[in-house]
Design an enzyme around this catalytic site. Structure first.
Site, short mmCIF file in Angstrom:
data_model
loop_
_atom_site.label_atom_id
_atom_site.label_comp_id
_atom_site.label_asym_id
_atom_site.label_seq_id
_atom_site.Cartn_x
_atom_site.Cartn_y
_atom_site.Cartn_z
N GLU A 222 0.82 -1.22 0.00
CA GLU A 222 0.00 0.00 0.00
C GLU A 222 0.84 1.26 0.00
O GLU A 222 0.50 2.25 -0.67
CB GLU A 222 -0.94 -0.01 1.21
N HIS A 323 3.26 9.20 9.39
CA HIS A 323 4.54 8.96 8.72
C HIS A 323 5.72 9.49 9.52
O HIS A 323 6.80 9.73 8.97
CB HIS A 323 4.54 9.51 7.30
#
Length: 351
Positions: A222, A323
């Site tokens: 992904e 992230h």
């Protein structure tokens, strides 16, 4: 709220998942962990050629199917260059910035399977030597890996078997606090994987027969854009990605509710499915937030781009500092799990 009794089990499972290195392109170990977990529940699985894992529950209606997905691949890096000073230059895997990993511990896995530890640093880290230590750009040119071995040049490193293309994974530094937070790298998207595995466990333990044949895809590409865009049976009507809700200025998503995405960089998600998810949340006292993620794509949007004729949606726990060094709360995990439970028991939307 009435918290499911397995919320601590969910957090412990997420802790196990994030502790297994799995940058995109090198996910076999974590897929094996998930496969073993499901095998202990007597859930049959199969692997696709990309290395993802699929579990299928036959439903009362086998003519129309559902698919739910979450991904175990994470951000990471590869060795771009073995530098003459005995350190490594990196090439990033996934969409994040170098400043998010400055000072982080890491592991380098060689092609032969040996693992070495190191630290990701600016070349100009020492303030006693480099005048621009604070101002120099955090980029591929300036960042490097200091390996925990005695090495003075590239030859010393290559003698260890370290070479261009070796995978580099980041220390998750996972912690679970007494007041319900879990903070770690890679909650995107291993928090959602833990939730899906707990949902599967509940379906098995309560011997639930789902209204529609339902597939659970644990995808593994992904972060590089194509994890969940294949292996979708033609009978699939609804495809729901379970992935992190993005937080920040202008966002409504928080760490304490389930986030229902209405639009991301790929465009709007299916309006009727969004309305159904809202109805289920409100009918079952599940706290939720609607949101738009401006720089985001999911396995569901990848499936749409691949040409699949499906109704697509996206929900997930709210994750702070995506992230980077991420964090969420057990209430967000719980509300996400509750909404998924009621969703897989519900009727298909009109389309």
């Amino acid at each position: 709220m009435n918290t499911y009794p397995n919320v601590q089990e969910t957090k412990d499972l997420i802790k196990q998942l994030v502790s297994i290195p799995s940058p995109s392109g090198n996910t076999a170990k974590v897929i094996q962990f998930v496969e073993n977990y499901l095998k202990e529940l007597d859930v049959e699985t199969k692997r696709n050629r990309k290395g993802g894992l699929i579990a299928t529950f036959p439903g009362k209606n086998n003519d129309e199917h559902r698919m739910l997905t979450a991904h175990v691949d994470t951000l990471g890096a590869m060795v771009k260059e073995v530098k003459s000073n005995g350190r490594l230059r990196l090439d990033l895997i996934g969409g994040f910035k170098y400043n998010a990993i400055e000072g982080e511990y890491c592991e380098i896995q060689t092609t032969s399977g040996n693992v070495y530890t190191g630290t990701i640093l600016m070349h100009q880290t020492s303030v006693h030597v480099y005048k621009d230590a604070g101002d120099a750009k955090r980029n591929q040119e300036n960042m490097e890996v200091r390996i925990d071995v005695k090495a003075e040049n590239a030859e010393d490193i290559r003698e260890l078997g370290i070479e261009v293309g070796d995978f580099v994974s980041f220390d998750p530094r996972v912690q679970i606090t007494d007041n319900g937070f879990i903070k770690s790298r890679h909650l995107d998207d291993k928090a959602s994987v833990g939730i899906l595995l707990q949902l599967i466990k509940r379906i098995k333990e309560e011997t639930i027969t789902l209204p529609y044949t339902t597939h659970f895809l644990i995808s593994n590409n992904e972060e590089i854009g194509y994890g969940g865009n294949s292996n979708i049976p033609p009978e699939t009507v609804e495809y729901l990605a379970v992935d992190m809700g993005a937080m920040g200025d202008g966002q409504s998503t928080d760490e304490y509710t389930v986030s229902i995405c209405v639009k991301d960089a790929s465009g709007p998600y299916h309006f009727e499915l969004r309305k159904r998810l809202i109805e289920l949340a409100e009918a079952n006292n599940i706290e939720y937030k609607l949101d738009i993620y401006p720089y985001y794509g999911s396995d569901a949007s990848a499936a749409i781009r691949a040409g699949h004729d499906i109704v697509h949606g996206l929900i997930g726990p709210g994750i702070d500092s995506s992230h980077a060094y991420e964090r969420t709360h057990e209430t967000s995990l719980d509300y996400t799990e509750q909404l998924l439970y009621h969703y897989v028991l519900s009727e298909l939307v009109s389309y």
